[in-house]
Structures are given as C-alpha cells and as structure tokens.
Design an enzyme around this catalytic site. Structure first.
Site, PDB file in Angstrom:
ATOM      1  N   CYS A 176     -24.115  -1.782   0.583  1.00 27.91           N
ATOM      2  CA  CYS A 176     -23.037  -0.806   0.794  1.00 27.91           C
ATOM      3  C   CYS A 176     -23.412   0.560   0.220  1.00 27.91           C
ATOM      4  CB  CYS A 176     -21.727  -1.309   0.187  1.00 27.91           C
ATOM      5  SG  CYS A 176     -21.791  -1.666  -1.585  1.00 27.91           S
TER       6      CYS A 176
ATOM      7  N   ASP B 257       0.809  -1.205   0.000  1.00 27.64           N
ATOM      8  CA  ASP B 257       0.000   0.000   0.000  1.00 27.64           C
ATOM      9  C   ASP B 257       0.853   1.272   0.000  1.00 27.64           C
ATOM     10  OD1 ASP B 257      -2.282   1.546   0.331  1.00 27.64           O
ATOM     11  OD2 ASP B 257      -2.262   1.423   2.495  1.00 27.64           O
TER      12      ASP B 257
ATOM     13  N   CYS C 247     -13.509   4.686   8.154  1.00 28.41           N
ATOM     14  CA  CYS C 247     -14.927   4.326   8.198  1.00 28.41           C
ATOM     15  C   CYS C 247     -15.065   2.892   7.717  1.00 28.41           C
ATOM     16  CB  CYS C 247     -15.728   5.267   7.296  1.00 28.41           C
ATOM     17  SG  CYS C 247     -17.479   4.838   7.185  1.00 28.41           S
TER      18      CYS C 247
ATOM     19  N   CYS D 203     -21.844  -5.317   4.568  1.00 28.83           N
ATOM     20  CA  CYS D 203     -21.703  -6.301   3.485  1.00 28.83           C
ATOM     21  C   CYS D 203     -22.035  -7.706   3.999  1.00 28.83           C
ATOM     22  CB  CYS D 203     -20.276  -6.286   2.946  1.00 28.83           C
ATOM     23  SG  CYS D 203     -19.980  -7.550   1.681  1.00 28.83           S
TER      24      CYS D 203
ATOM     25  N   CYS E 234     -19.323   0.541   4.829  1.00 27.09           N
ATOM     26  CA  CYS E 234     -19.606  -0.275   3.638  1.00 27.09           C
ATOM     27  C   CYS E 234     -19.120  -1.716   3.799  1.00 27.09           C
ATOM     28  CB  CYS E 234     -19.040   0.367   2.380  1.00 27.09           C
ATOM     29  SG  CYS E 234     -17.241   0.402   2.299  1.00 27.09           S
TER      30      CYS E 234
ATOM     31  N   CYS F 169     -23.856   3.986   2.807  1.00 23.32           N
ATOM     32  CA  CYS F 169     -22.744   4.953   2.870  1.00 23.32           C
ATOM     33  C   CYS F 169     -23.237   6.312   3.372  1.00 23.32           C
ATOM     34  CB  CYS F 169     -22.092   5.105   1.498  1.00 23.32           C
ATOM     35  SG  CYS F 169     -20.748   6.318   1.521  1.00 23.32           S
TER      36      CYS F 169
ATOM     37  N   CYS G 227     -15.457  10.292   0.639  1.00 26.62           N
ATOM     38  CA  CYS G 227     -15.394   9.188   1.615  1.00 26.62           C
ATOM     39  C   CYS G 227     -14.955   9.702   2.994  1.00 26.62           C
ATOM     40  CB  CYS G 227     -14.409   8.152   1.086  1.00 26.62           C
ATOM     41  SG  CYS G 227     -14.214   6.732   2.140  1.00 26.62           S
TER      42      CYS G 227
ATOM     43  N   CYS H  98     -21.647 -10.216  -5.887  1.00 24.45           N
ATOM     44  CA  CYS H  98     -22.439  -9.149  -5.271  1.00 24.45           C
ATOM     45  C   CYS H  98     -23.918  -9.293  -5.638  1.00 24.45           C
ATOM     46  CB  CYS H  98     -21.950  -7.776  -5.733  1.00 24.45           C
ATOM     47  SG  CYS H  98     -20.426  -7.246  -4.909  1.00 24.45           S
TER      48      CYS H  98
END
Length: 307
Positions: free
Chosen positions: A192, A132, A239, A246, A242, A196, A212, A186
């Site tokens: 989600c 990342d 956060c 799920c 979402c 949000c 976001c 999905c």
C-alpha cells in the site's frame, strides 16, 4: 445455563447476521487511551487538511460515554460493499464504495432495526447508532472488538475478507460479553505504501489525509493544487489503490446488498460521457449516490483536473 450477558450478546450477534452484516464485535465503552496521543499528533501535524470537523469534539471522539449517557458497550458492525461488476475500463474511476446508494442511509436503516430488535427482545435499552457521521473512531472500536486490525494504509483489515466494507456502531447502555483485539497481519508487506499515487501514506500506519486523492476529490472545496497534476491515475471520486493492492483483498467476495448494486449507466460511462455530463444527467444517474457529496460542480472540477 446462559447468563443474561451471554444471552443478550448472542441475540445481538444473530440479529446483526440476519440484517446482512458481515460481522459484529463488541467492546466495553470507555476512554480510548492508546488512540488519544495518536489523534493529537495527527491533528497537530495538520494531516486533516481542511477537514476542520476532525478537530471538533476531541474528547467525544475518544470516549463514547460522552456521546451516550451511561454507555456500557460499543457494538461494531461491518457491511461488505465489494461489487460483482466494475466500471468500464475506459472511464474516470469512482471508488467502489460509491457504486450503489449512499451507505449512510442503507446502514442507518439496518442499525435502527437492530436497536429496535434489541429493545423488543431485551427491554429498555438506550443507545445511538453511528455511521461515519459523528465523532466516533470507528476503526479503533472495530479493531478493539476483534473485527480486524488497522493496517499500514490505516484501513481496518480482516483475514480471509479484506477491507472493502463499511464500519458502523451502536453505542448502548447494556453490559455485554466483550471480544478481544486480534493480531496485526501486515507483516513486512509495504504494497500500500509503495503504490499510493500521492505518497499519502507517510509512514506505516500513518496517512496524511491532506495528501490523499479521496481528500482532494471529495473533501477539498477549492481548486486541486497544480502540483498534484498527473498523479491521480484517473481517480475522479475517491481512490481504492491502497486497498486494491492489499494482498488480503484477494479474498474479497461480492456483497449481497441490493441497494449497493451499481447503477448500470454509471458502469458503462466512458471518459467522453463524463466530460459531456450535464447537471440534469448527474442528478438523474446519481440520485441517491455518495457522489452527491462532491456535487455536480465538484465532479466537473475533478474531471477537468484529470484531463
């Protein structure tokens, strides 16, 4: 008899398991053809907000052979971070990935060990580890190697596992056996999108990063826009909404990585404790924490905004 590719692939996957990774998938290194127009559109609509770094190294993001000379394989790895204990319900909320020590350091050590193990057992293999922190489209590579599919919330989702895990890669100059992408599960679910708080999921599979809560509480360096007031549902750092809604995350199981165990002081903090937080206490309690990314001043700004 095993051929070398098969033998090397099995070795890498068993070593990944030994190091505590949830799963390991391997793809052939090359240009991410399908991702290129998506990334271009996302950037052209300025959905990266003030995350200017997303615009840098466009070509490298799409082609790992530009990051590692003679790259042949992208080894994608998942590491679970779902906690067994949660924050005091009367508290400002912290994203679950930030409960323990900063994942960059934890995973980097594991990747170093994995690369060392590959070199010790196979011979001269060159490569780089990514957590990342470089222009690598980690979710795209993980999906390509069959570790899950990219869901409507743009997170990587895995059946029977969910999405509370980190994604990391080793890009190496070794030919291996390659995995295949899985299918999207999905279906017609829009949990989600519906949940949000800031309507950041602007269409299925498209998240406007500049809307976001994670962006506002971590990436944004200036004041949070007033029009967002009352929309954060007490999220002070990141956060999880979402992911929490799920259906696949019903299957999340607690991680087994001691370094991700939450700081007990952080778990017990109430809203009052957060509002009275001094810089010294912040530095002590969150010494090796991802919260350091927002800094003390950023966390105080976030807390003030929530009140």
């Amino acid at each position: 008899m095993f051929n070398n590719k098969e033998k090397h692939t099995q070795l890498i996957k068993s070593e990944a398991k030994r190091l505590g990774f949830l799963s390991c998938g391997i793809s052939k290194a090359g240009f991410l053809e399908e991702e290129a127009p998506r990334l271009e559109t996302w950037l052209s609509k300025q959905m990266n907000g003030q995350m200017g770094y997303m615009e840098n190294n466009f070509d490298k993001r799409l082609n790992p052979t530009l990051l590692v000379d003679d790259a042949k394989s992208v080894v994608s790895l998942l590491l679970n971070y779902f906690p067994s204990e949660f924050q005091n319900p009367d508290s400002f909320k912290i994203s679950k990935y930030a409960y323990g020590q900063d994942y960059h350091f934890v995973i980097r050590e594991k990747l170093k060990e994995l690369l060392h193990s590959i070199q010790s057992n196979i011979g001269e293999v060159s490569g780089r580890a990514f957590v990342d922190s470089a222009p690598v489209l980690d979710k795209a590579w993980a999906a390509k190697s069959g570790l899950g599919w990219i869901g409507k919330n743009s997170n990587l989702l895995t059946q029977k596992v969910g999405s509370f895990y980190f994604i990391a890669e080793l890009i190496i100059d070794l030919d291996l056996e390659y995995d295949h992408a899985t299918t999207d599960h999905c279906g017609s679910c829009t949990a989600c999108i519906d949940a949000c708080p800031t309507e950041a999921i602007v269409a299925p599979y498209v998240v406007d990063g500049s809307k976001c809560i994670s962006y506002f509480t971590i990436e944004l360096k200036e004041n949070i826009p007033q029009e967002m007031k009352g929309k954060f549902n007490d999220w002070a750092f990141g956060c999880d909404v979402c992911q929490d809604v799920c259906p696949w995350n019903r299957f999340s199981k607690p991680h087994k990585e001691p370094l991700f165990n939450p700081n007990k002081e952080m778990l017990s903090m109430s809203k009052k404790d957060w509002t009275e937080l001094t810089e010294d206490t912040f530095q002590a309690v969150f010494k090796n924490s991802p919260l350091k990314r927002a800094k003390y001043s950023g966390m105080i700004r976030n807390i003030d905004f929530l009140q």
